[in-house]
Design a protein around this motif. Structure first.
Motif, PDB file in Angstrom:
ATOM      1  N   ARG A   1      40.590  98.181  78.439  1.00  0.00           N
ATOM      2  CA  ARG A   1      39.329  98.724  77.937  1.00  0.00           C
ATOM      3  C   ARG A   1      38.293  97.622  77.755  1.00  0.00           C
ATOM      4  N   VAL A   2      38.727  96.479  77.230  1.00  0.00           N
ATOM      5  CA  VAL A   2      37.786  95.372  77.042  1.00  0.00           C
ATOM      6  C   VAL A   2      37.313  94.850  78.391  1.00  0.00           C
ATOM      7  N   TRP A   3      38.225  94.753  79.356  1.00  0.00           N
ATOM      8  CA  TRP A   3      37.862  94.274  80.692  1.00  0.00           C
ATOM      9  C   TRP A   3      36.786  95.153  81.314  1.00  0.00           C
TER      10      TRP A   3
ATOM     11  N   GLU B   1      40.765  86.827  86.647  1.00  0.00           N
ATOM     12  CA  GLU B   1      42.112  87.264  86.283  1.00  0.00           C
ATOM     13  C   GLU B   1      41.966  88.575  85.528  1.00  0.00           C
ATOM     14  N   PRO B   2      42.109  89.710  86.217  1.00  0.00           N
ATOM     15  CA  PRO B   2      41.849  91.015  85.594  1.00  0.00           C
ATOM     16  C   PRO B   2      42.580  91.194  84.261  1.00  0.00           C
ATOM     17  N   GLU B   3      41.815  91.674  83.278  1.00  0.00           N
ATOM     18  CA  GLU B   3      42.301  91.952  81.936  1.00  0.00           C
ATOM     19  C   GLU B   3      42.722  90.691  81.184  1.00  0.00           C
ATOM     20  N   GLN B   4      42.341  89.509  81.731  1.00  0.00           N
ATOM     21  CA  GLN B   4      42.673  88.252  81.076  1.00  0.00           C
ATOM     22  C   GLN B   4      41.482  87.307  80.967  1.00  0.00           C
ATOM     23  N   ARG B   5      40.850  87.011  82.102  1.00  0.00           N
ATOM     24  CA  ARG B   5      39.826  85.955  82.093  1.00  0.00           C
ATOM     25  C   ARG B   5      38.850  86.138  83.252  1.00  0.00           C
TER      26      ARG B   5
ATOM     27  N   ALA C   1      36.348 103.227  87.091  1.00  0.00           N
ATOM     28  CA  ALA C   1      37.329 103.432  88.155  1.00  0.00           C
ATOM     29  C   ALA C   1      37.340 102.286  89.159  1.00  0.00           C
ATOM     30  N   ARG C   2      36.167 101.762  89.485  1.00  0.00           N
ATOM     31  CA  ARG C   2      36.100 100.691  90.489  1.00  0.00           C
ATOM     32  C   ARG C   2      36.864  99.461  90.034  1.00  0.00           C
ATOM     33  N   LEU C   3      36.679  99.062  88.769  1.00  0.00           N
ATOM     34  CA  LEU C   3      37.387  97.893  88.259  1.00  0.00           C
ATOM     35  C   LEU C   3      38.879  98.162  88.145  1.00  0.00           C
ATOM     36  N   ARG C   4      39.254  99.347  87.711  1.00  0.00           N
ATOM     37  CA  ARG C   4      40.672  99.673  87.588  1.00  0.00           C
ATOM     38  C   ARG C   4      41.354  99.663  88.961  1.00  0.00           C
TER      39      ARG C   4
END
Length: 228
Positions: A24-26, A85-89, A183-186
């Motif tokens: 969610r934050v990403w 780095e998805p959902e990390q950085r 959706a695009r990022l996921r």
């Protein structure tokens, strides 16, 4: 006036805890939907004429992609992604520009000018537990004056003020259960995970393939993969 104006470089680091998942934050940091006036509060940086952040768009969700962060006063940060780095950085180098015809900023707060510049930035998501994360926003900036100790102290206060407001907006949005996932990022994150989990290729071979990142309205993004 005969004295030189040496460069002074500094980092501003701001953190906030968010009751939401890394995904969610990403969604809220990789791209930033237009920030509405009611989402803002009183802040030091706006009181001295520093332009407020408005939105950020992303062309490619990967290293080398371009993130365009628009600010008030026709200021645009063209941010080249150096770490993804998805959902990390996410980290990026910043190149500021200005729209023609907009009122000029005071030279002492003009980004990319003689006295002040913002050089790079990064968001880091640190999980705390299953339902909370710590979001860290770091920016690197420069002041070039004949009184850098004083100017540097103020530049750090201003950057922290900007960053606190950005993080507050991200927190409110990430904790809003009514906001739909992006959706695009996921899809891009899922595709990257599939590529990274694939079995290793045979050494000393050359293969070329294609990855379909996602099927979006009106288009499908396809990337060529080459492995040596």
């Amino acid at each position: 006036r005969r004295l030189e104006s040496p460069d002074r470089f500094a980092e501003s680091v701001t953190t906030i805890e968010i009751a939401a998942s890394p995904a969610r934050v990403w969604d809220e940091i990789a791209e930033v939907d237009t920030i509405r006036a009611e989402e803002r509060g009183r802040a030091l940086y706006t009181s001295i004429g520093f332009p407020p952040p408005l939105a950020a768009t992303l062309d490619l969700p990967q290293e080398g992609g371009i993130r365009r962060a628009s600010f008030g006063g026709g200021v645009l940060f063209t941010e080249t992604i150096t770490e993804w780095e998805p959902e990390q950085r996410i980290a990026f180098e910043i190149d500021p520009s200005f729209a023609e015809g907009e009122p000029a900023l005071d030279p002492h707060v003009r980004i990319g000018g003689r006295y002040f510049d913002v050089l790079s930035g990064a968001y880091v998501i640190e999980p705390i537990d299953a339902a909370r994360v710590r979001l860290v926003l770091t920016s690197r900036h420069r002041v070039s004056t004949r009184f850098n100790v004083y100017a540097g102290w103020w530049s750090e206060r201003v950057m922290q003020s900007v960053q606190r407001e950005i993080l507050a907006v991200i927190k409110a949005r990430a904790e809003d259960a009514t906001r739909a996932p992006k959706a695009r990022l996921r899809a891009a994150t899922a595709a990257r995970g599939l590529r990274e989990s694939a079995e290793p290729r045979v050494a000393n071979s050359f293969e070329t393939g294609f990855s379909v990142v996602g099927d979006f309205p009106g288009r499908t993004d396809v990337y060529a993969d080459s492995v040596v």
